[in-house]
Write an enzyme that holds these catalytic residues in place. Structure first.
Site, mmCIF file in Angstrom:
data_model
loop_
_atom_site.group_PDB
_atom_site.id
_atom_site.type_symbol
_atom_site.label_atom_id
_atom_site.label_comp_id
_atom_site.label_asym_id
_atom_site.label_seq_id
_atom_site.Cartn_x
_atom_site.Cartn_y
_atom_site.Cartn_z
ATOM 1 C CE LYS A 292 -3.884 -2.482 1.932
ATOM 2 N NZ LYS A 292 -4.664 -2.944 3.067
ATOM 3 C CD GLN B 38 -3.705 -4.649 6.152
ATOM 4 O OE1 GLN B 38 -3.745 -3.604 5.520
ATOM 5 N NE2 GLN B 38 -4.131 -5.783 5.645
ATOM 6 C CG ASP C 227 -10.025 -0.437 4.667
ATOM 7 O OD1 ASP C 227 -9.755 -0.929 3.569
ATOM 8 O OD2 ASP C 227 -9.360 -0.631 5.690
HETATM 9 N N1 GUN Z 1 -6.993 -7.078 5.593
HETATM 10 C C1 GUN Z 1 -7.262 -7.810 4.493
HETATM 11 N N2 GUN Z 1 -7.881 -7.047 3.575
HETATM 12 C C2 GUN Z 1 -8.011 -5.825 4.100
HETATM 13 C C3 GUN Z 1 -8.546 -4.595 3.627
HETATM 14 O O1 GUN Z 1 -9.090 -4.480 2.515
HETATM 15 N N3 GUN Z 1 -8.469 -3.541 4.491
HETATM 16 C C4 GUN Z 1 -7.931 -3.652 5.717
HETATM 17 N N4 GUN Z 1 -7.921 -2.560 6.493
HETATM 18 N N5 GUN Z 1 -7.417 -4.767 6.193
HETATM 19 C C5 GUN Z 1 -7.456 -5.836 5.380
#
Ligand code: GUN
Length: 295
Positions: A51, A95, A118
């Site tokens: 990211k 996350q 998100d």
């Molecule tokens: N963990 C796995 N996929 C995601 C996601 O799309 N966003 C977040 N914040 N954590 C994740």
């Protein structure tokens, strides 16, 4: 034979578009994304560094917070408060999964919905279901939608069947694709583990999205000829030829579906790369909302 939907290429096109738009912003600030990682889960560490890399590629300022697994919930809440009040930060991504002693739902609710890139905050979930403009779509279903838009010409009235009812993919995608606005306007069916036989539903799909987390959930005999198939599965399993290695499988049995479908996403290289690009798009959207920039 199916066309292969190249998620990697489309993902790059979206990042290029975001980068171009950011380079043309006539503004003293640049979009900023805070990425918060609690603990050292290896998969999460890879996701977070990808990211941050995508932020660097597109011109988004990234702010990475790496907290120990023992961080008290209150401390994480304080950090979110700070980020909510920081005008350099347009998007906040915590996350998941979080360590067991932290209540994920409470953390998600703490994020300012207008920084919730998100799309997990209940306010965004509600806004998606009523088709509001100023909301954020969760990145994985948003990526699926983009792939569908780029693959299917006349979507209106098509039967979209989603296998899996998760809060992260199945439910938000259903709410996005049922809307009359945009180009979606699909007839949507969601099937799940309570179905005696999911093939009753999958065989009716013009567009089939599979997001359950089990290899070979859908095989060729369960697919209508000519269907567009989007495989969200990411199942890392022992490699069939080398037990020291792993291999990534989708939820769809690619080999048996490929000759039946008109288009299909591969795993890897389909939905996977899209998720991060949609996060970049959401962060730019957040920046525009916060700075009152119209398209
Ligand atoms: N963990 C796995 N996929 C995601 C996601 O799309 N966003 C977040 N914040 N954590 C994740």
């Amino acid at each position: 034979m199916a066309a292969i939907i190249d998620g990697k290429k489309i993902s790059q096109e979206i990042k290029d578009q975001v980068k171009l738009e950011i380079s043309q912003l006539n503004h003293e600030l640049k979009p900023g994304l805070a990425v918060v990682l609690v603990g050292e889960d290896p998969a999460s560490m890879v996701y977070v560094s990808n990211k941050v890399k995508a932020c660097n590629e597109t011109g988004i300022n990234s702010f990475k917070y790496e907290l120990p697994a023992t961080t008290p919930e209150a401390e994480l809440m304080n950090l979110i408060d700070e980020l909510n009040n920081d005008n350099k930060i347009n998007g906040i991504l915590v996350q998941l999964p979080l360590p067991k002693h932290i209540n994920e739902e409470a953390v998600i609710k703490k994020i300012n919905p207008l920084k919730d890139v998100d799309g997990f905050h209940p306010e965004n979930v509600g806004k998606i279901s009523i088709g509001a403009e100023d909301c954020f779509y969760p990145c994985t279903p948003y990526g699926c939608q983009e792939l569908i838009y780029r693959t299917v010409n006349d979507i209106k009235g098509k039967h979209l069947v989603i296998v899996g009812r998760s809060n992260i993919v199945g439910k938000p995608l259903a709410n996005m694709m049922i809307q009359k606005k945009d180009r979606a306007n699909c007839i949507v069916t969601v099937c799940h583990t309570a179905a005696k036989d999911i093939s009753v539903y999958t065989k009716q799909a013009d567009i089939l999205v599979v997001a359950v987390g089990y290899k070979d959930t859908v095989t060729g005999d369960m697919v209508k000829p000519g269907a567009v198939v989007i495989d969200v599965g990411m199942n890392r399993l022992p490699h069939p030829d080398d037990s020291n290695k792993t291999k990534l499988y989708g939820d769809v049995d690619y080999d048996s579906v490929f000759p039946i479908a008109s288009a299909i996403t591969p795993v890897p290289g389909g939905v996977g790369p899209m998720t991060i690009s949609m996060l970049m798009r959401n962060t730019l959207k957040a920046f525009k909302i916060h700075n009152n920039i119209k398209n």
